[in-house]
Design a protein around this motif. Structure first.
Motif, PDB file in Angstrom:
ATOM      1  N   GLU A 238      -3.226  -1.530  -0.064  1.00 57.80           N
ATOM      2  CA  GLU A 238      -2.456  -2.774   0.017  1.00 57.80           C
ATOM      3  C   GLU A 238      -1.721  -3.054  -1.288  1.00 57.80           C
ATOM      4  N   GLU A 239      -2.397  -2.809  -2.415  1.00 62.84           N
ATOM      5  CA  GLU A 239      -1.757  -3.027  -3.718  1.00 62.84           C
ATOM      6  C   GLU A 239      -0.593  -2.066  -3.911  1.00 62.84           C
ATOM      7  N   THR A 240      -0.795  -0.822  -3.497  1.00 67.13           N
ATOM      8  CA  THR A 240       0.263   0.187  -3.617  1.00 67.13           C
ATOM      9  C   THR A 240       1.453  -0.178  -2.743  1.00 67.13           C
ATOM     10  N   ASN A 241       1.193  -0.670  -1.552  1.00 68.63           N
ATOM     11  CA  ASN A 241       2.286  -1.050  -0.655  1.00 68.63           C
ATOM     12  C   ASN A 241       3.070  -2.240  -1.187  1.00 68.63           C
ATOM     13  N   GLU A 242       2.394  -3.153  -1.878  1.00 70.04           N
ATOM     14  CA  GLU A 242       3.103  -4.286  -2.479  1.00 70.04           C
ATOM     15  C   GLU A 242       4.009  -3.818  -3.618  1.00 70.04           C
TER      16      GLU A 242
END
Length: 220
Positions: free
Chosen positions: A116-120
């Protein structure tokens, strides 16, 4: 042959691997251009290595299709063929889908948080029209899933395919879009639901849609 002087050197690898990784990166990002002649003595000096690991690295790059070696004549960087993108992405899609299916039993909260952090970070790069960073972060996102699958053969095959895909993106100035971000969100949710059939379908459609967008945009 203009060779960079200031560059980040790989750490804790053999001389051959260090040379291989750096030369591959220069070919992928266009520092070393298609059809450019490669002189092992110049490369050895630039990388502060002897000629032996340079020659070994060039042999590996030839096997992977990044250089052409003509014994006694010259070694050159291979051309980037437009049609290759349509040949590269379908097998990439299948292997990524398989990796996602195999990753399901190994996923935990930390992995989901990282996805999720990478996608943000990915959508921020898209919004900033930073195609270089978006491509690297997209690869990070998919690599998390591949690593979680814990299959060394998939890891190796995808590594080779992704290197050629990155070269296509750099060479043709291709851009990922917000659609990829939205699909990443769906992929994460489906992984949480532990639905192998649905995640396989989503992973494949993510790459197939990318093929359609990019080939239409650039008239491949």
């Amino acid at each position: 042959m203009p060779i960079p002087v200031n560059y980040t050197k790989p750490v804790r690898v053999s001389a051959k691997e260090s040379a291989y990784l750096q030369l591959q990166q220069w070919i992928i990002d266009g520092t070393l251009q298609p059809e450019e002649k490669l002189v092992d003595t110049d490369l050895a000096q630039a990388l502060s290595l002897s000629r032996t690991p340079i020659r070994e690295a060039l042999q590996l790059l030839e096997v992977q299709g990044f250089v052409e070696m003509f014994p006694g004549k010259a070694t050159r960087v291979t051309n980037v063929k437009k049609d290759d993108l349509k040949n590269l992405l379908p097998p990439l899609a299948v292997l990524q889908a398989l990796a996602a299916e195999l990753a399901i039993p190994n996923l935990d909260e930390d992995t989901f948080n990282l996805l999720e952090e990478t996608n943000e970070r990915f959508i921020k790069a898209i919004d900033s029209q930073d195609g270089f960073s978006a491509l690297k972060i997209d690869q990070e996102f998919h690599q998390i899933i591949v690593d979680t699958a814990q299959n060394p053969y998939i890891h190796t095959m995808l590594g080779s395919l992704q290197s050629h895909v990155r070269r296509q993106f750099f060479h043709h100035s291709l851009m990922l879009t917000k659609s990829s971000y939205d699909e990443h969100v769906q992929i994460i949710q489906t992984l949480k639901e532990k639905d192998p059939e649905k995640v396989t379908q989503l992973m494949k459609s993510n790459w197939i849609r990318t093929i359609e967008e990019l080939t239409t945009e650039k008239s491949f």
